[in-house]
Design a protein around this motif. Structure first.
Motif, PDB file in Angstrom:
ATOM      1  N   LEU A  21      -6.584  -8.917 -10.970  1.00  0.00           N
ATOM      2  CA  LEU A  21      -7.361  -9.555  -9.901  1.00  0.00           C
ATOM      3  C   LEU A  21      -8.818  -9.760 -10.296  1.00  0.00           C
ATOM      4  CD1 LEU A  21      -5.967  -7.687  -6.751  1.00  0.00           C
ATOM      5  CD2 LEU A  21      -5.289  -9.918  -7.667  1.00  0.00           C
ATOM      6  N   SER A  39       2.024  -8.520 -14.227  1.00  0.00           N
ATOM      7  CA  SER A  39       2.498  -7.142 -14.056  1.00  0.00           C
ATOM      8  C   SER A  39       4.021  -7.062 -14.114  1.00  0.00           C
ATOM      9  CB  SER A  39       1.986  -6.572 -12.727  1.00  0.00           C
ATOM     10  OG  SER A  39       2.413  -7.366 -11.632  1.00  0.00           O
ATOM     11  N   VAL A  41       2.376   1.728  -3.475  1.00  0.00           N
ATOM     12  CA  VAL A  41       1.403   2.250  -4.437  1.00  0.00           C
ATOM     13  C   VAL A  41       1.176   3.738  -4.224  1.00  0.00           C
ATOM     14  CG1 VAL A  41      -1.015   2.142  -5.148  1.00  0.00           C
ATOM     15  CG2 VAL A  41       0.269   0.031  -4.776  1.00  0.00           C
ATOM     16  N   LEU A  44      -3.524  -4.890 -10.173  1.00  0.00           N
ATOM     17  CA  LEU A  44      -4.876  -4.751  -9.634  1.00  0.00           C
ATOM     18  C   LEU A  44      -5.918  -5.180 -10.665  1.00  0.00           C
ATOM     19  CD1 LEU A  44      -4.519  -1.303  -7.810  1.00  0.00           C
ATOM     20  CD2 LEU A  44      -4.475  -3.587  -6.798  1.00  0.00           C
ATOM     21  N   THR A  91       0.832  -1.205   0.000  1.00  0.00           N
ATOM     22  CA  THR A  91       0.000   0.000   0.000  1.00  0.00           C
ATOM     23  C   THR A  91       0.867   1.256   0.000  1.00  0.00           C
ATOM     24  OG1 THR A  91      -1.718  -1.201   1.225  1.00  0.00           O
ATOM     25  CG2 THR A  91      -1.847   1.213   1.208  1.00  0.00           C
ATOM     26  N   VAL A 130       1.500  -1.551 -11.263  1.00  0.00           N
ATOM     27  CA  VAL A 130       0.545  -1.706 -10.154  1.00  0.00           C
ATOM     28  C   VAL A 130      -0.879  -1.789 -10.698  1.00  0.00           C
ATOM     29  CG1 VAL A 130      -0.417  -0.596  -8.110  1.00  0.00           C
ATOM     30  CG2 VAL A 130       2.054  -0.586  -8.488  1.00  0.00           C
ATOM     31  N   LEU A 131      -1.179  -0.952 -11.692  1.00  0.00           N
ATOM     32  CA  LEU A 131      -2.509  -0.977 -12.301  1.00  0.00           C
ATOM     33  C   LEU A 131      -2.792  -2.330 -12.957  1.00  0.00           C
ATOM     34  CD1 LEU A 131      -5.080   0.595 -13.134  1.00  0.00           C
ATOM     35  CD2 LEU A 131      -3.856   1.284 -15.194  1.00  0.00           C
TER      36      LEU A 131
END
Length: 359
Positions: free
Chosen positions: A253, A226, A93, A250, A90, A246-247
């Protein structure tokens, strides 16, 4: 004997009527369940997330218990390590997004200018006034609506408190589930009719194995997708490489739809900054990476634990999105996989029981 009115109804119509009535009852029960879960959405979401996180961490707890560490201590160790990793991710990011904010703003401005020029000079041949209407300056728009954004942030303070409460609830639920070792499910099974205990227990075990395998595969493949795109984007000299990675993580997922949307954003940034050829290369590379790792690694990681047709995944994710937004898209596939495998397990258990009685 007097002829009954039902005797004048054909067998096919009666079967269709029974099927229709059964379908309406099942649909009504599902709708009522969704309605009730929506009424306590914070509990529903936090418990669903806690269960999925617990499924992801459970193999670590099982590994520690095999080396004679008490389950409570093993659960606590894995929980603390998991929270530490999540906190670091976190923080990473947030730092990446903060560092890239100025660059992202500049890229969006450049995109607006290029789109405007294309609308004027390209095949659409719009007038400058019309093009300006569709490509309003982003900075000016944000400046004009700054007060609205600030007031909206203040008005959602209660939502922030709710999110914080849900996060705390999720953490406690996760640690309790890790320490539980199945006693909650055994209590639930005991509350059911005695003749269904064996079926329900078998279904629960299969459902948990399915969810554990799915979460392991989901996170591993998202990380691989990624990370594999990082050198490709770096070689193409794309800006915002780490935020885009990171995008992609995510987005991966959420099966199919999430990675597609993330890939579109990557290609758009490549198009704006490096041109059409680079955007096409990024799109082809992403498709090859997702398909390659998906087809090679997914069967190895999952085995037969989760076996759902790609079309069923697309329909499931779309339906989940329509019903519950992003959260629905995230939980739709594991929910269908769990129900599918648990149903097959119950049927197999029933067939085996019947075969034993016959022999």
């Amino acid at each position: 004997m007097a002829r009954r009115p039902i005797d004048d109804v054909s067998f096919g119509v009666r079967v269709a009527a029974l099927w229709s009535a059964s379908f309406l009852l099942i649909f009504g029960a599902v709708w009522a369940l969704i309605f009730l879960l929506n009424k306590v959405s914070m509990v529903t979401i936090t418990m669903a997330v806690a269960i999925m996180v617990c499924a992801l961490l459970e193999p670590g707890v099982r590994l520690l218990t095999k080396i004679k560490i008490p389950r409570s201590l093993a659960a606590l160790i894995v929980f603390v390590l998991g929270i530490a990793v999540l906190g670091l991710l976190t923080w990473f990011v947030i730092v990446q997004i903060t560092d890239a904010r100025t660059s992202l703003y500049s890229q969006l401005q450049d995109a607006a200018v290029k789109i405007r020029n294309w609308l004027v000079d390209g095949p659409t041949h719009m007038s400058a006034k019309q093009a300006d209407k569709y490509t309003t300056d982003l900075g000016q728009t944000i400046g004009e609506h700054r007060q609205t954004i600030v007031s909206g942030a203040v008005s959602t303070a209660r939502s922030a408190v709710g999110i914080l409460s849900g996060a705390v609830f999720c953490l406690f639920a996760t640690i309790f589930l890790l320490m539980d070792n199945g006693s909650i499910w055994r209590w639930f099974v005991r509350a059911m009719p005695r003749h269904t205990h064996a079926h329900a227990y078998e279904a629960g075990q299969v459902a948990w194995r399915t969810l554990t395998a799915y979460m392991r595969s989901l996170v591993l493949l998202a990380a691989i997708n990624s990370l594999a795109m990082v050198p490709v984007m770096a070689l193409a000299d794309l800006p915002l490489v780490m935020p885009l990675a990171v995008l992609l993580f995510l987005g991966s997922l959420v099966p199919l739809i999430g990675v597609t949307l993330a890939g579109v954003i990557v290609c758009l940034i490549a198009l704006v900054t490096k041109g059409v050829v680079t955007a096409i290369v990024m799109g082809v590379a992403l498709i090859l990476i997702v398909q390659l790792f998906g087809n090679i690694l997914n069967p190895i990681i999952l085995g037969k634990a989760v076996d759902i047709h790609p079309l069923a995944i697309l329909v499931t994710v779309t339906a989940g999105t329509l019903v519950a937004g992003i959260f629905g898209a995230f939980v739709a596939v594991p929910l269908v996989a769990v129900i599918n495998n648990a149903t097959h397990a119950v049927r197999a258990h029933h067939r085996d029981a019947v075969a034993e009685r016959v022999t």
